[in-house]
Design a protein around this motif. Structure first.
Motif, short mmCIF file in Angstrom:
data_model
loop_
_atom_site.label_atom_id
_atom_site.label_comp_id
_atom_site.label_asym_id
_atom_site.label_seq_id
_atom_site.Cartn_x
_atom_site.Cartn_y
_atom_site.Cartn_z
N LYS A 111 0.83 -1.20 0.00
CA LYS A 111 0.00 0.00 0.00
C LYS A 111 0.87 1.25 0.00
O LYS A 111 0.54 2.24 -0.67
N ALA A 112 1.98 1.22 0.73
CA ALA A 112 2.88 2.37 0.78
C ALA A 112 3.51 2.64 -0.58
O ALA A 112 3.73 3.80 -0.96
N ILE A 113 3.80 1.59 -1.32
CA ILE A 113 4.37 1.76 -2.66
C ILE A 113 3.32 2.32 -3.61
O ILE A 113 3.60 3.20 -4.42
N ALA A 114 2.11 1.80 -3.51
CA ALA A 114 1.03 2.26 -4.40
C ALA A 114 0.57 3.68 -4.06
O ALA A 114 0.18 4.45 -4.95
N ASP A 115 0.63 4.04 -2.78
CA ASP A 115 0.14 5.34 -2.33
C ASP A 115 1.07 5.86 -1.22
O ASP A 115 0.70 5.88 -0.05
#
Length: 255
Positions: free
Chosen positions: A222-226
């Motif tokens: 999730k951190a990579i995507a957002d």
């Protein structure tokens, strides 16, 4: 000085590790809860006073507790010190790893700035990585497995660090070297790569110690995507997904 007191501290202050420990056999919980409670004690030491000297004294007090336990001395009268001493002595846990954890907490006192992504990762390894090493050793892992455990641990350590970013920034500290979204993505990617590297490793009886990072993959993805979700405090997942994913891992005996 009871195990129940340690469990209650962890339930309130570290709910993810509490749930992970509760998924372990009772005999494993007896070793995990004191270690997780110890981690909470040293983590809060720099924040409960505005006087750096008092915080340093508190961290040194815990260093003395660990050293005395390793030497077989009678534990001091404290709700965590007794159970912690029992784990240190029965599992013959290395004082050096405790010292690494305690020293890492001086970052919260000294106002040091990270100069690179590697600095951030190193700090997370010294704190969260060392805790998982101690937990795994307490459950039967060998010291030869420390490098593998640290690689497996770094993903959950990074995920927890990301979750804490809003609070760290609110306290006036800089949780990253550059503070860019690219840095967030790079550090998250590093954690995922280390997790992938160790994902098939069988840690045997020490598996419940590794299970404390059961949410790492989802949070880092999730951190990579957002990446903006990290500073904005939007990284967390739903309670249903949080507990459900743990139940699946525990039922399958995986971490």
């Amino acid at each position: 000085m009871t195990l129940t007191a340690c469990a209650e501290l962890v339930e309130k202050g570290d709910p993810d590790r509490f749930l992970a420990a509760m998924s372990a056999p009772p005999e494993a919980r007896e070793r995990l809860f004191p270690l997780y409670a110890f981690n909470l004690e040293i983590a809060k030491a720099p924040w409960i006073t505005k006087e750096p000297m008092i915080a340093q004294m508190r961290l040194q007090w815990w260093q003395d507790i660990v050293g005395e336990a390793a030497e077989g001395a009678e534990p001091r009268a404290h709700e965590v010190a007794g159970p912690l001493a029992s784990v240190i002595q029965s599992a013959q846990l290395p004082v050096s790893v405790f010292s690494t954890m305690i020293t890492a907490r001086y970052w919260d006192l000294n106002g040091d700035l990270f100069t690179s992504e590697e600095d951030v990762i190193g700090h997370i390894d010294r704190s969260a990585g060392s805790l998982m090493v101690l937990a795994a050793l307490a459950l039967g892992a060998s010291e030869d497995q420390e490098a593998d455990i640290r690689e497996a641990a770094i993903a959950s350590g990074i995920a927890n660090w990301f979750m804490a970013v809003p609070a760290v920034e609110a306290a006036g500290r800089k949780p990253f070297a550059h503070g860019t979204l690219a840095e967030v993505k790079n550090i998250a990617d590093y954690g995922l790569r280390m997790l992938d590297k160790q994902q098939s490793t069988d840690f045997g009886a020490a598996t419940p110690a590794l299970r404390a990072g059961w949410r790492a993959r989802a949070l880092l993805k999730k951190a990579i995507a957002d990446p903006q979700a990290v500073p904005e405090g939007r990284l967390d997942t739903s309670e249903f997904r949080r507990k459900g994913s743990l139940m699946l891992k525990a039922a399958a005996g995986r971490w």
